[in-house]
Design a protein around this motif. Structure first.
Motif, PDB file in Angstrom:
ATOM      1  N   TYR A 339       0.860  -1.186   0.000  1.00  0.00           N
ATOM      2  CA  TYR A 339       0.000   0.000   0.000  1.00  0.00           C
ATOM      3  C   TYR A 339       0.890   1.228   0.000  1.00  0.00           C
ATOM      4  CZ  TYR A 339      -3.134   3.687   1.648  1.00  0.00           C
ATOM      5  OH  TYR A 339      -3.836   4.859   1.758  1.00  0.00           O
ATOM      6  N   SER A 340       0.618   2.166  -0.903  1.00  0.00           N
ATOM      7  CA  SER A 340       1.377   3.412  -0.964  1.00  0.00           C
ATOM      8  C   SER A 340       0.430   4.560  -1.236  1.00  0.00           C
ATOM      9  CB  SER A 340       2.440   3.364  -2.079  1.00  0.00           C
ATOM     10  OG  SER A 340       3.413   2.380  -1.821  1.00  0.00           O
ATOM     11  N   GLU A 341       0.650   5.658  -0.529  1.00  0.00           N
ATOM     12  CA  GLU A 341      -0.138   6.863  -0.746  1.00  0.00           C
ATOM     13  C   GLU A 341       0.796   8.058  -0.743  1.00  0.00           C
ATOM     14  OE1 GLU A 341      -4.199   7.923   1.061  1.00  0.00           O
ATOM     15  OE2 GLU A 341      -2.782   9.121   2.255  1.00  0.00           O
ATOM     16  N   ALA A 342       0.666   8.910  -1.742  1.00  0.00           N
ATOM     17  CA  ALA A 342       1.500  10.109  -1.846  1.00  0.00           C
ATOM     18  C   ALA A 342       0.623  11.351  -1.832  1.00  0.00           C
ATOM     19  CB  ALA A 342       2.344  10.060  -3.118  1.00  0.00           C
ATOM     20  N   GLU A 343       1.187  12.431  -1.341  1.00  0.00           N
ATOM     21  CA  GLU A 343       0.556  13.746  -1.404  1.00  0.00           C
ATOM     22  C   GLU A 343       1.559  14.707  -2.019  1.00  0.00           C
ATOM     23  OE1 GLU A 343      -0.937  15.021   2.344  1.00  0.00           O
ATOM     24  OE2 GLU A 343      -2.019  13.163   2.733  1.00  0.00           O
ATOM     25  N   ARG A 344       1.185  15.303  -3.149  1.00  0.00           N
ATOM     26  CA  ARG A 344       2.109  16.154  -3.893  1.00  0.00           C
ATOM     27  C   ARG A 344       1.467  17.516  -4.154  1.00  0.00           C
ATOM     28  NH1 ARG A 344       3.319  10.903  -7.668  1.00  0.00           N
ATOM     29  NH2 ARG A 344       4.858   9.964  -6.277  1.00  0.00           N
ATOM     30  N   TYR A 345       2.271  18.547  -3.966  1.00  0.00           N
ATOM     31  CA  TYR A 345       1.787  19.916  -4.162  1.00  0.00           C
ATOM     32  C   TYR A 345       2.780  20.663  -5.043  1.00  0.00           C
ATOM     33  CZ  TYR A 345       1.200  24.905  -3.312  1.00  0.00           C
ATOM     34  OH  TYR A 345       1.063  26.256  -3.501  1.00  0.00           O
ATOM     35  N   SER A 346       2.251  21.395  -6.023  1.00  0.00           N
ATOM     36  CA  SER A 346       3.098  22.234  -6.869  1.00  0.00           C
ATOM     37  C   SER A 346       2.331  23.490  -7.244  1.00  0.00           C
ATOM     38  CB  SER A 346       3.534  21.478  -8.131  1.00  0.00           C
ATOM     39  OG  SER A 346       2.416  21.168  -8.937  1.00  0.00           O
ATOM     40  N   VAL A 347       3.086  24.501  -7.639  1.00  0.00           N
ATOM     41  CA  VAL A 347       2.505  25.763  -8.081  1.00  0.00           C
ATOM     42  C   VAL A 347       3.100  26.099  -9.435  1.00  0.00           C
ATOM     43  CG1 VAL A 347       4.278  27.089  -6.850  1.00  0.00           C
ATOM     44  CG2 VAL A 347       2.117  28.194  -7.484  1.00  0.00           C
ATOM     45  N   SER A 348       2.305  26.674 -10.309  1.00  0.00           N
ATOM     46  CA  SER A 348       2.760  27.030 -11.659  1.00  0.00           C
ATOM     47  C   SER A 348       2.192  28.390 -12.022  1.00  0.00           C
ATOM     48  CB  SER A 348       2.304  25.971 -12.668  1.00  0.00           C
ATOM     49  OG  SER A 348       2.745  26.292 -13.966  1.00  0.00           O
ATOM     50  N   ARG A 353      -1.456  32.383 -11.939  1.00  0.00           N
ATOM     51  CA  ARG A 353      -0.954  31.344 -11.044  1.00  0.00           C
ATOM     52  C   ARG A 353      -1.994  30.242 -10.872  1.00  0.00           C
ATOM     53  NH1 ARG A 353      -0.968  30.709  -5.327  1.00  0.00           N
ATOM     54  NH2 ARG A 353      -2.197  32.625  -5.165  1.00  0.00           N
ATOM     55  N   SER A 354      -1.513  29.012 -10.695  1.00  0.00           N
ATOM     56  CA  SER A 354      -2.376  27.882 -10.375  1.00  0.00           C
ATOM     57  C   SER A 354      -1.663  26.993  -9.364  1.00  0.00           C
ATOM     58  CB  SER A 354      -2.745  27.075 -11.620  1.00  0.00           C
ATOM     59  OG  SER A 354      -1.586  26.521 -12.217  1.00  0.00           O
ATOM     60  N   GLU A 355      -2.436  26.326  -8.523  1.00  0.00           N
ATOM     61  CA  GLU A 355      -1.910  25.417  -7.513  1.00  0.00           C
ATOM     62  C   GLU A 355      -2.497  24.031  -7.741  1.00  0.00           C
ATOM     63  OE1 GLU A 355      -1.263  27.431  -3.381  1.00  0.00           O
ATOM     64  OE2 GLU A 355      -3.180  28.152  -4.193  1.00  0.00           O
ATOM     65  N   SER A 356      -1.632  23.015  -7.662  1.00  0.00           N
ATOM     66  CA  SER A 356      -2.050  21.648  -7.938  1.00  0.00           C
ATOM     67  C   SER A 356      -1.833  20.780  -6.710  1.00  0.00           C
ATOM     68  CB  SER A 356      -1.256  21.080  -9.119  1.00  0.00           C
ATOM     69  OG  SER A 356      -1.572  19.724  -9.336  1.00  0.00           O
ATOM     70  N   PHE A 357      -2.881  20.049  -6.317  1.00  0.00           N
ATOM     71  CA  PHE A 357      -2.824  19.090  -5.217  1.00  0.00           C
ATOM     72  C   PHE A 357      -3.131  17.706  -5.802  1.00  0.00           C
ATOM     73  CE2 PHE A 357      -3.876  23.166  -3.425  1.00  0.00           C
ATOM     74  CZ  PHE A 357      -3.142  23.233  -2.239  1.00  0.00           C
TER      75      PHE A 357
END
Length: 845
Positions: A339-348, A353-357
């Motif tokens: 089992y693997s779970e990731a949480e990733r955040y980036s901004v572009s 501007r936009s934010e990605s979750f």
């Protein structure tokens, strides 16, 4: 250093051993490392047994005999030189039978205890992984010269800086494996020999979701293998073997940071194993946190509008379970769960501007039952299930900072299936028994995607059945050798696959290994492979395969001004990809240089009907290589009528011109670009792999030097039948002609150091208006480690400390004119991290 499993068994030569008294399982692992021999043993059956140790120069057989003295264990020499160790008396669970040897199934074959004839297989074992100093699986795989960091899907974490034509399909900001640069979809990734759910509409399988501390070894088959595994094994197979038989507990903690600032990371893992008579169980957990790296924190991305992430932040939580149990005398059960779970955040930031979750979650489960029947025949049934879901949330803002829209997407991909297999000896040859494997399999796949912003939902599924057979023939061996033929092995395999949506395909493989003199083996293989379109590629809306239309600014055909262009989004009717694979190679272990191993392989792959998206090129109207994807219309009215007719059938329309052409850009549009999944004509790639490994001793000092290199002779690409072929190798965002990774290792007592040199050859920057040379990129990695004495007491018992510096000299990526997102580096061929240092503490309990 990667070891070539297909190498032949050379004449016995003496090795230096310095193995202290310790549990027998640990002593056998030390023997394997010192002699570079393969050892197989049942950890549960040897639980509680100890070795008195060994010191001196010995032949492997004599060393093993002395190592086992007084332990109550015996050994024999198995197929292909594998040393098989077990108790002199059967364990209670196997009373009345001989000791149960652990069966070995090598990547590239379905037959137990043999290596696939003619196949080049590289192994990264636990010591190689630890000596690399890397903190994640994608870093480890990206260091392999046969693997290309870039690709069409931009399958690396710095996807914002990629120029891959499908980078927008890397919806999870994950990392794939791209052997030979043929695309991450052309490499099959397995975990414990089984398929796992793909990521991002099937464009790759995310290796960053595999915790590195849970890995026992990685086997890399750099050859087509659809005859063994079915679809996707065009460029090769990467099989990640997770830890299973483990006795005791180990905790690891590490912290690292880039010396230029901008990213730090910390990792905590714990593995705990239990063994008992007839069984074992292991539980592992890992947590990895990586901070995000902003473009403003690096000089070569200074032109990227801030704030923009080069690397997203990443938090990965992983759990691994493995269990084995013998049931009676002939039956064994095994279960694996991950089992693997990731949480990733980036901004572009572009116009705004936009934010990605992003939150990808992967679950894998497998249950296997094996029955040892008559003779050496084994019957097994495996059932597996795997799924991955990725939740994306994008918050976009207007140029003045006000909220603009909220974009949510959920992708789910799952597969389940079962396989029935039988393998054993069928008749005797003078060189040994001929072995056969037979099997059938069934698999179902499902894919769904929901995009709230477009009010779109799609769900597709398919199933497939397969039958396969493989025969291994040892034609010449020690008992019937003649001058010029000391050993000759032949393997023949075939597989039939039938898909509910794409029909059937048949794929053969033939491999030959020939040893003319002591220490030298020549090998060759031929195979065909295929890749059925992933369900994500197959997914399409409407009768003509369109799900969307965008209007974008492109450069006019004369290149002087911007004009509005209609871009069709979707998929054409797709055919499976096919390939013809040839390899020729040699493995050399000269008796005059004990320990030295050299492997050289020539490969040639003809990859036809490759499924691609055309390049996302705003200069496509004037690019002669892309004219088959461009259509010019006599008037804007003609194109408008076509657009409106498709919108009326439910295809969504987006104006992405930002008002450059007024409120009605269709009134000026006379060109359309088909940005559709399509079958390109073909890619032909050929080149050489070279591996050198030489461990030796000088007094109490142990050394190892090694080299792994890949040279691409050519990579001819043809995007359509009417287009002229052109060579991609050595050009911007494509594989360089030469990549290499060298090793110099030293150890004495408990202290060791490993130095790796990574080399990327110079190439041509084709991103600008004028081609220019790009400098070679050379980085140095250092790992220093100290392990306290095995007989230490208290806190230092089982303790080790290590220091790692990747890119020790802080080498900056070479300058390119136009990288992805406005950067000045090539994300496909260089890392933006710079020097990264870390400290790790490990403790065995």
């Amino acid at each position: 250093m990667a070891e070539d499993l297909a190498a032949p068994r050379a004449e016995e030569v003496a090795y230096r051993f310095d193995i202290p008294a310790q549990p027998l399982g640990d002593a056998l692992q030390a023997f394997a490392r010192a002699s570079r021999q393969q050892v197989s043993f049942d950890g549960a059956a040897l639980a509680g047994k100890t070795s008195s140790g060994l010191s001196g120069d010995y032949l492997p057989e004599e060393a093993l005999r002395r190592l086992l003295e007084g332990s109550g264990a015996v050994f024999t020499r198995g197929v292909r030189g594998v040393w098989m160790v077990g108790p002199a008396q059967p364990p209670p669970a196997a009373s009345g039978r001989v000791a149960q040897w652990e069966t070995i199934v090598v990547t590239g074959t379905n037959i137990h205890d043999v290596a696939p004839a003619g196949a080049p297989v590289l192994i990264l074992d636990a010591e190689d992984i630890r000596a690399s100093g890397y903190s994640s699986t994608e870093q480890l795989m990206q260091s392999l010269p046969q693997n290309f960091r870039g690709g069409e899907a931009g399958a690396s974490a710095d996807v914002n800086m990629s120029v891959g034509s499908q980078r927008g399909f890397n919806a999870t900001a994950g990392s794939g494996v791209n052997l030979r640069g043929l695309g991450s979809r052309a490499t099959l990734l397995l975990i414990n020999g089984r398929r796992v759910a793909a990521s991002s509409a099937g464009t790759f399988t995310d290796i960053s979701m595999i915790p590195i501390d849970a890995i026992e070894r990685i086997e890399v088959l750099t050859d087509g293998a659809s005859a063994i595994y079915g679809a996707d094994a065009v460029a090769g197979v990467v099989n990640v073997i997770l830890k299973s038989d483990y006795d005791g507990a180990e905790t690891r903690a590490s912290y690292g940071f880039t010396t230029e600032g901008g990213r730090d990371e910390y990792r905590l893992s714990h593995n705990h194993g239990w063994q008992w008579s007839g069984g074992s169980m292991m539980l592992g957990a890992e947590y990895l946190h990586q901070g995000h790296l902003l473009a403003s924190e690096r000089g070569f991305t200074a032109n990227v509008p801030p704030p923009t992430s080069i690397f997203p932040s990443n938090r990965l939580t992983s759990l691994v379970f493995s269990g084995r149990q013998r049931i009676g005398e002939a039956l064994s059960l095994q279960a694996d769960i991950q089992y693997s779970e990731a949480e990733r955040y980036s901004v572009s930031t572009g116009v705004a501007r936009s934010e990605s979750f992003i939150r990808p979650t992967r679950r894998n489960a497998a249950l296997g039952l094996e029955y040892r029947a008559f003779g050496d025949w084994t019957f097994s049934v495996d059932a597996f299930a795997s799924d991955e879901d990725a939740r994306n949330r994008l918050f976009a803002y207007t140029p003045d900072g006000a909220p603009n829209f909220d974009y949510a997407q959920l992708r789910t991909q799952d597969q389940w299936g079962a396989e029935l297999r039988a393998t054993g000896s069928v008749f005797d040859l003078p060189a040994g028994p001929a072995k056969l494997a037979l099997g059938v399999s069934y698999k179902e796949e499902k894919y769904s995607r929901r995009i709230d912003f477009y009010d779109l939902y799609q769900a597709l599924g398919r199933d497939s059945v397969a039958g396969f057979a493989e025969l291994h023939l040892p034609l010449v061996g020690s008992d019937n050798a003649i001058p010029g033929i000391r050993r000759l092995d032949l393997s023949i395999a075939g597989r039939y696959d039938d898909y509910s949506d794409f029909g059937s395909t048949r794929n053969p493989r033939i491999g030959l290994s020939w040893s003319p003199i002591s220490g030298l083996t020549l090998r060759s293989s031929y195979s065909t492979s295929f890749r059925a379109p992933s369900i994500g590629e197959e997914a399409r809306f409407g009768e003509q395969g369109l799900f969307g239309i965008e209007i974008l600014p492109f450069y006019a055909a004369d290149g002087t001004d911007l004009v509005p262009v209609v871009m069709w989004l979707g998929s054409e009717d797709l055919r499976p990809e096919e390939s013809d694979n040839w390899t020729f190679g040699l493995d050399w272990k000269p008796p005059s240089a004990p320990g030295l191993a050299v492997a050289l392989t020539y490969y040639d792959i003809a990859y036809s009907d490759r499924i691609i998206l055309p390049p996302f090129d705003r200069g496509a109207l004037s690019n002669p290589e892309l004219q088959s994807f461009v259509r010019f219309y006599d008037s804007p009215a003609e194109l408008r009528a076509l657009v409106e007719e498709r919108v009326a059938r439910g295809v969504f329309l987006v104006d992405a011109t930002s008002g450059l052409f007024g409120p009605d850009p269709l009134s000026q549009a006379t060109a359309a670009y088909s940005y559709l999944w399509t079958n390109a004509d073909r890619v032909d790639v050929s080149g050489f792999d070279l591996g050198i490994d030489y461990p030796f001793r000088r007094g109490d000092n142990r050394f190892e030097v090694g080299l792994n290199a890949n040279y691409i002779r050519r990579m001819l690409n043809r995007v359509s039948p009417s287009a002229l072929p052109y060579d991609l190798a050595g050009t911007f965002a494509n594989p360089p002609k030469l990549r290499a990774r060298g090793l110099l290792s030293w150890s004495r007592d408990g202290l060791s150091s490993d130095v790796h040199v990574n080399y990327t050859h110079s190439y041509t920057d084709t991103s600008g208006l004028v081609d220019r040379p790009v400098d070679a990129y050379v980085t140095v990695d250092l790992v220093a480690r100290y392990t306290f004495d095995a007989d230490a007491r208290g806190l230092t018992d089982g303790l080790s400390l290590s220091f790692t510096a990747t890119n020790l000299l802080d080498e900056q990526p070479p300058y390119v004119e136009f990288g992805g997102g406005g950067s000045n580096y090539d994300a496909a061929n260089a890392s933006p991290l710079g020097r990264m240092v870390s400290l790790q503490v490990a403790k065995r309990w």
